[in-house]
Design a protein around this motif. Structure first.
Motif, short mmCIF file in Angstrom:
data_model
loop_
_atom_site.label_atom_id
_atom_site.label_comp_id
_atom_site.label_asym_id
_atom_site.label_seq_id
_atom_site.Cartn_x
_atom_site.Cartn_y
_atom_site.Cartn_z
N SER A 1 83.75 54.37 6.85
CA SER A 1 83.76 53.75 5.53
C SER A 1 84.85 52.69 5.46
O SER A 1 85.40 52.42 4.40
CB SER A 1 83.97 54.81 4.45
OG SER A 1 85.21 55.46 4.64
N LYS B 1 82.44 47.84 0.72
CA LYS B 1 81.12 48.08 0.11
C LYS B 1 80.04 48.42 1.13
O LYS B 1 78.86 48.27 0.87
CB LYS B 1 80.68 46.90 -0.74
CG LYS B 1 81.59 46.65 -1.93
CD LYS B 1 81.02 45.60 -2.82
CE LYS B 1 81.95 45.40 -4.01
NZ LYS B 1 81.41 44.46 -4.97
N THR B 2 80.43 48.89 2.32
CA THR B 2 79.48 49.26 3.36
C THR B 2 79.93 50.54 4.02
O THR B 2 81.10 50.72 4.30
CB THR B 2 79.37 48.15 4.42
OG1 THR B 2 79.00 46.93 3.78
CG2 THR B 2 78.32 48.48 5.47
N THR C 1 78.75 53.44 7.23
CA THR C 1 77.91 53.73 8.37
C THR C 1 77.48 55.18 8.26
O THR C 1 78.32 56.07 8.15
CB THR C 1 78.66 53.52 9.70
OG1 THR C 1 79.16 52.19 9.73
CG2 THR C 1 77.75 53.74 10.88
N LEU D 1 73.51 51.15 8.48
CA LEU D 1 74.50 50.63 7.53
C LEU D 1 73.91 50.72 6.13
O LEU D 1 72.74 50.38 5.92
CB LEU D 1 74.85 49.18 7.86
CG LEU D 1 75.55 48.93 9.19
CD1 LEU D 1 75.83 47.45 9.36
CD2 LEU D 1 76.83 49.72 9.28
N HIS E 1 74.71 50.23 1.73
CA HIS E 1 75.52 49.57 0.71
C HIS E 1 76.13 50.61 -0.21
O HIS E 1 75.43 51.44 -0.79
CB HIS E 1 74.64 48.61 -0.09
CG HIS E 1 75.40 47.78 -1.07
ND1 HIS E 1 76.29 46.81 -0.68
CD2 HIS E 1 75.40 47.78 -2.43
CE1 HIS E 1 76.81 46.24 -1.76
NE2 HIS E 1 76.29 46.82 -2.83
N ASP E 2 77.46 50.59 -0.34
CA ASP E 2 78.20 51.50 -1.22
C ASP E 2 78.96 50.62 -2.22
O ASP E 2 80.07 50.17 -1.95
CB ASP E 2 79.16 52.35 -0.39
CG ASP E 2 79.99 53.31 -1.20
OD1 ASP E 2 79.69 53.49 -2.40
OD2 ASP E 2 80.95 53.88 -0.65
N SER F 1 71.97 42.26 4.11
CA SER F 1 72.60 41.42 5.12
C SER F 1 71.76 41.57 6.39
O SER F 1 70.66 42.12 6.35
CB SER F 1 74.05 41.84 5.36
OG SER F 1 74.10 43.11 5.96
N LYS G 1 72.01 45.48 7.10
CA LYS G 1 72.13 46.42 5.98
C LYS G 1 70.88 46.39 5.11
O LYS G 1 70.69 45.48 4.32
CB LYS G 1 73.38 46.08 5.17
CG LYS G 1 73.79 47.14 4.19
CD LYS G 1 75.23 47.02 3.74
CE LYS G 1 75.55 45.78 2.98
NZ LYS G 1 76.84 45.86 2.27
N LYS H 1 70.72 51.58 0.79
CA LYS H 1 71.75 51.65 -0.25
C LYS H 1 72.05 53.11 -0.56
O LYS H 1 71.17 53.98 -0.42
CB LYS H 1 71.35 50.89 -1.50
CG LYS H 1 70.13 51.39 -2.23
CD LYS H 1 69.88 50.52 -3.45
CE LYS H 1 68.69 50.87 -4.28
NZ LYS H 1 67.79 51.88 -3.93
#
Length: 86
Positions: free
Chosen positions: A18, A22-23, A25, A48, A50-51, A71, A74, A77
């Motif tokens: 982490s 904002k990402t 794994t 990956l 999205h956080d 991305s 990514k 979510k």
């Protein structure tokens, strides 16, 4: 848009990193049978996700759902945190 188009795929895994902004794994483990020997072996995949609020830490068990590409790599979510790391 039909109702079937709105359903997103969800998977459960453990956060392995982490450190990005904002990402996270997420490591997904599955158990498969070896094609020759029949023994069950663990296979892992990393995705990956999205956080948005940077709320996950390493070791959390989370549910991620598929989304539009955010991305290059990514496309998941964070849906919810099932269990916090001890």
């Amino acid at each position: 848009m039909s109702e079937a188009d709105k359903v997103s795929r969800t998977i459960t895994g453990r956060v392995s990193s982490s450190k990005m902004d904002k990402t996270i794994t997420v490591m997904i483990e599955r158990i498969v049978s070896h094609p020759v020997y029949g023994k069950f072996v663990r296979r892992t995949s990393k995705v990956l996700a999205h956080d948005e609020n940077n709320e996950c830490v390493d070791g959390d068990i989370v549910v991620v759902s598929s989304s539009r590409p955010l991305s290059k790599k990514k496309v998941w979510k964070l849906d919810r945190i099932v269990e916090r790391a001890k």
